[in-house]
Scaffold this motif. Structure first.
Motif, PDB file in Angstrom:
ATOM      1  N   CYS A   1       0.830  -1.209   0.000  1.00 58.85           N
ATOM      2  CA  CYS A   1       0.000   0.000   0.000  1.00 58.85           C
ATOM      3  C   CYS A   1       0.866   1.261   0.000  1.00 58.85           C
ATOM      4  CB  CYS A   1      -0.938  -0.005   1.206  1.00 58.85           C
ATOM      5  SG  CYS A   1      -2.264  -1.245   1.101  1.00 58.85           S
ATOM      6  N   LEU A   2       1.963   1.244   0.755  1.00 56.10           N
ATOM      7  CA  LEU A   2       2.885   2.382   0.755  1.00 56.10           C
ATOM      8  C   LEU A   2       3.537   2.545  -0.619  1.00 56.10           C
ATOM      9  CD1 LEU A   2       4.616   1.935   4.233  1.00 56.10           C
ATOM     10  CD2 LEU A   2       2.962   3.695   3.579  1.00 56.10           C
ATOM     11  N   PHE A   3       3.922   1.424  -1.219  1.00 59.20           N
ATOM     12  CA  PHE A   3       4.535   1.447  -2.554  1.00 59.20           C
ATOM     13  C   PHE A   3       3.563   2.031  -3.571  1.00 59.20           C
ATOM     14  CE2 PHE A   3       5.424  -0.356  -6.713  1.00 59.20           C
ATOM     15  CZ  PHE A   3       6.805  -0.231  -6.828  1.00 59.20           C
ATOM     16  N   ALA A   4       2.289   1.594  -3.505  1.00 57.96           N
ATOM     17  CA  ALA A   4       1.279   2.081  -4.445  1.00 57.96           C
ATOM     18  C   ALA A   4       1.003   3.565  -4.236  1.00 57.96           C
ATOM     19  CB  ALA A   4      -0.005   1.272  -4.292  1.00 57.96           C
ATOM     20  N   THR A   5       0.990   3.997  -2.973  1.00 56.97           N
ATOM     21  CA  THR A   5       0.731   5.401  -2.666  1.00 56.97           C
ATOM     22  C   THR A   5       1.783   6.307  -3.297  1.00 56.97           C
ATOM     23  OG1 THR A   5      -0.328   4.795  -0.574  1.00 56.97           O
ATOM     24  CG2 THR A   5       0.435   7.073  -0.802  1.00 56.97           C
ATOM     25  N   VAL A   6       3.019   5.858  -3.251  1.00 56.48           N
ATOM     26  CA  VAL A   6       4.118   6.636  -3.823  1.00 56.48           C
ATOM     27  C   VAL A   6       4.134   6.555  -5.347  1.00 56.48           C
ATOM     28  CG1 VAL A   6       6.640   6.858  -3.922  1.00 56.48           C
ATOM     29  CG2 VAL A   6       5.515   6.370  -1.741  1.00 56.48           C
ATOM     30  N   ASN A   7       3.668   5.429  -5.888  1.00 57.70           N
ATOM     31  CA  ASN A   7       3.738   5.203  -7.333  1.00 57.70           C
ATOM     32  C   ASN A   7       2.351   5.235  -7.976  1.00 57.70           C
ATOM     33  OD1 ASN A   7       6.737   4.184  -7.974  1.00 57.70           O
ATOM     34  ND2 ASN A   7       6.109   3.392  -5.975  1.00 57.70           N
ATOM     35  N   GLY A   8       1.756   6.412  -8.004  1.00 56.46           N
ATOM     36  CA  GLY A   8       0.493   6.578  -8.720  1.00 56.46           C
ATOM     37  C   GLY A   8      -0.735   6.669  -7.858  1.00 56.46           C
TER      38      GLY A   8
ATOM     39  N   ALA B   1      -4.304   2.044  -7.779  1.00 55.37           N
ATOM     40  CA  ALA B   1      -3.795   0.671  -7.737  1.00 55.37           C
ATOM     41  C   ALA B   1      -4.889  -0.340  -7.431  1.00 55.37           C
ATOM     42  CB  ALA B   1      -2.683   0.567  -6.698  1.00 55.37           C
ATOM     43  N   LEU B   2      -5.920   0.090  -6.721  1.00 58.66           N
ATOM     44  CA  LEU B   2      -7.009  -0.826  -6.365  1.00 58.66           C
ATOM     45  C   LEU B   2      -7.942  -1.117  -7.539  1.00 58.66           C
ATOM     46  CD1 LEU B   2      -7.910   0.547  -2.822  1.00 58.66           C
ATOM     47  CD2 LEU B   2      -6.913  -1.686  -3.350  1.00 58.66           C
ATOM     48  N   ARG B   3      -7.808  -0.353  -8.628  1.00 62.20           N
ATOM     49  CA  ARG B   3      -8.659  -0.576  -9.798  1.00 62.20           C
ATOM     50  C   ARG B   3      -7.984  -1.587 -10.728  1.00 62.20           C
ATOM     51  NH1 ARG B   3      -8.658   5.295 -10.349  1.00 62.20           N
ATOM     52  NH2 ARG B   3     -10.273   6.187  -8.981  1.00 62.20           N
ATOM     53  N   SER B   4      -8.512  -2.784 -10.760  1.00 57.44           N
ATOM     54  CA  SER B   4      -7.970  -3.831 -11.627  1.00 57.44           C
ATOM     55  C   SER B   4      -8.906  -4.076 -12.810  1.00 57.44           C
ATOM     56  CB  SER B   4      -7.792  -5.135 -10.841  1.00 57.44           C
ATOM     57  OG  SER B   4      -7.487  -6.208 -11.709  1.00 57.44           O
ATOM     58  N   LEU B   5      -8.319  -4.291 -13.972  1.00 58.82           N
ATOM     59  CA  LEU B   5      -9.111  -4.621 -15.157  1.00 58.82           C
ATOM     60  C   LEU B   5      -9.424  -6.113 -15.213  1.00 58.82           C
ATOM     61  CD1 LEU B   5      -7.227  -2.438 -17.818  1.00 58.82           C
ATOM     62  CD2 LEU B   5      -9.401  -1.933 -16.672  1.00 58.82           C
TER      63      LEU B   5
ATOM     64  N   ALA C   1       1.948  -1.991  -9.403  1.00 56.07           N
ATOM     65  CA  ALA C   1       1.447  -1.598  -8.086  1.00 56.07           C
ATOM     66  C   ALA C   1       0.121  -2.294  -7.778  1.00 56.07           C
ATOM     67  CB  ALA C   1       1.275  -0.082  -8.025  1.00 56.07           C
ATOM     68  N   THR C   2      -0.733  -2.430  -8.783  1.00 56.87           N
ATOM     69  CA  THR C   2      -2.017  -3.117  -8.587  1.00 56.87           C
ATOM     70  C   THR C   2      -1.796  -4.571  -8.194  1.00 56.87           C
ATOM     71  OG1 THR C   2      -3.188  -1.684 -10.153  1.00 56.87           O
ATOM     72  CG2 THR C   2      -4.150  -3.858  -9.729  1.00 56.87           C
ATOM     73  N   SER C   3      -0.874  -5.239  -8.882  1.00 57.54           N
ATOM     74  CA  SER C   3      -0.582  -6.641  -8.558  1.00 57.54           C
ATOM     75  C   SER C   3      -0.029  -6.777  -7.150  1.00 57.54           C
ATOM     76  CB  SER C   3       0.414  -7.210  -9.573  1.00 57.54           C
ATOM     77  OG  SER C   3      -0.171  -7.301 -10.856  1.00 57.54           O
ATOM     78  N   LEU C   4       0.818  -5.818  -6.733  1.00 61.38           N
ATOM     79  CA  LEU C   4       1.374  -5.859  -5.378  1.00 61.38           C
ATOM     80  C   LEU C   4       0.287  -5.693  -4.319  1.00 61.38           C
ATOM     81  CD1 LEU C   4       4.717  -3.831  -5.271  1.00 61.38           C
ATOM     82  CD2 LEU C   4       4.406  -6.284  -5.048  1.00 61.38           C
ATOM     83  N   VAL C   5      -0.595  -4.708  -4.515  1.00 66.35           N
ATOM     84  CA  VAL C   5      -1.644  -4.427  -3.534  1.00 66.35           C
ATOM     85  C   VAL C   5      -2.611  -5.601  -3.426  1.00 66.35           C
ATOM     86  CG1 VAL C   5      -3.624  -2.953  -3.024  1.00 66.35           C
ATOM     87  CG2 VAL C   5      -1.472  -1.928  -3.747  1.00 66.35           C
ATOM     88  N   TYR C   6      -3.022  -6.142  -4.556  1.00 70.85           N
ATOM     89  CA  TYR C   6      -3.915  -7.298  -4.525  1.00 70.85           C
ATOM     90  C   TYR C   6      -3.255  -8.474  -3.830  1.00 70.85           C
ATOM     91  CZ  TYR C   6      -8.020  -5.922  -7.235  1.00 70.85           C
ATOM     92  OH  TYR C   6      -9.208  -5.358  -7.636  1.00 70.85           O
TER      93      TYR C   6
END
Length: 297
Positions: free
Chosen positions: A52-59, A64-68, A179-184
């Motif tokens: 979550c910290l990584f995603a916050t910094v990167n976009g 990041a929580l929006r996955s296709l 980032a999405t893959s990491l958060v999921y």
């Protein structure tokens, strides 16, 4: 050292294999005292915070929580969660080097399964390498002989699950960000393992808390090194260095757990490693050839 060179990526990959080997040694100590689900849950909670910290910094986390492809993301995450749990179980009943010697066949499983799952083409040379690698696995297992241990099948199941995870990760990476893959991965793993951890939860003593903290630190540190390595250097170039895990775990297993590995296991592990390295080499050659053809076109 210039931290933007491909060689830096190789160095980081080597260091990550050492860190992950230490992580497995810590896991081996913890599984003797705590339920596997509890260890996996703590590890995933720490990783979820990191993701979550990584995603916050990167976009941004919301992005990041929006996955296709959310269903595929959930499946790949559940696969990895089960693989980590089974791997921890394998470390409880088998030696460090023995587990990794069997698990080392996963790149060969990836090559074999990439044909039916991803529709990729695997040439006859890579098929031969896959077959030779599986022969090396049989040398380690020695089925039908008195030395065969049914527990040795656990790392093989882990290898298959990890291969499926890698193939699904290839698929989702075409649609979702890293980032999405990491958060999921972090959130799904924490929720899934938590369902099994809470009923089995055991109180923690200070020594166990320190080991869990060290486990989380090595997991995050190892992943950060791996992420940076993949940013600096192509994955196909880094893949052969993954087999250094066999050397690290053999050394750590002997020094800290007084584990020894017999000749056939070493021979089989060597065959598996060289087969995997050859598969990586062929992929590197083909990727260069394809890039050259596209350049000409």
């Amino acid at each position: 050292m210039n931290l933007s060179t491909p060689m830096s990526g190789i160095v980081l990959m080597i260091l990550s294999t050492l860190v992950f080997s230490v992580q497995d040694a810590i896991t081996k100590m913890l599984v003797q005292e705590l339920p596997v689900a509890q260890i996996v849950f703590v590890r995933f909670v720490a990783f979820a915070i990191f993701a979550c910290l990584f995603a916050t910094v990167n976009g941004g986390l919301r992005t990041a929580l929006r996955s296709l492809v959310p269903v595929r993301q959930l499946i790949r995450c559940l696969l990895m969660c089960s693989e980590i749990a089974l791997f921890a179980l394998a470390l409880r009943v088998l030696g460090l080097a023995e587990v990794h010697a069997l698990f080392a066949c996963f790149p060969l499983v990836v090559a074999a399964l990439s044909v039916p799952i991803l529709g990729e083409k695997v040439g006859h040379r890579r098929w031969m390498a896959v077959i030779v690698g599986f022969i090396g696995t049989l040398i380690i297992l020695r089925p039908g002989l008195a030395v065969f241990d049914p527990n040795a099948l656990i790392p093989l199941v882990c290898a298959v699950i990890f291969a499926l995870y890698n193939l699904l990760t290839r698929q989702v990476s075409r649609r979702d960000s890293f980032a999405t893959s990491l958060v999921y991965f972090g959130i799904t793993g924490a929720v899934a393992s938590g369902l099994f951890a809470w009923p089995l939860w055991q109180p923690l003593n200070p020594a166990t808390i320190k080991l869990l903290a060290l486990l989380c630190a090595t997991s995050i540190c190892g992943h950060m090194m791996l992420i940076k390595a993949l940013q600096l250097t192509e994955a196909v170039v880094l893949q052969p260095f993954h087999y250094l895990v066999l050397i690290w775990t053999l050394t750590i297993g002997y020094v800290f757990f007084r584990e020894t590995v017999d000749g056939p296991t070493l021979l089989g592990a060597g065959i598996v490693a060289f087969s995997g390295i050859y598969v990586a080499y062929r992929e590197f050659v083909l990727s260069r050839s394809n890039a050259g053809n596209q350049g000409v076109a």
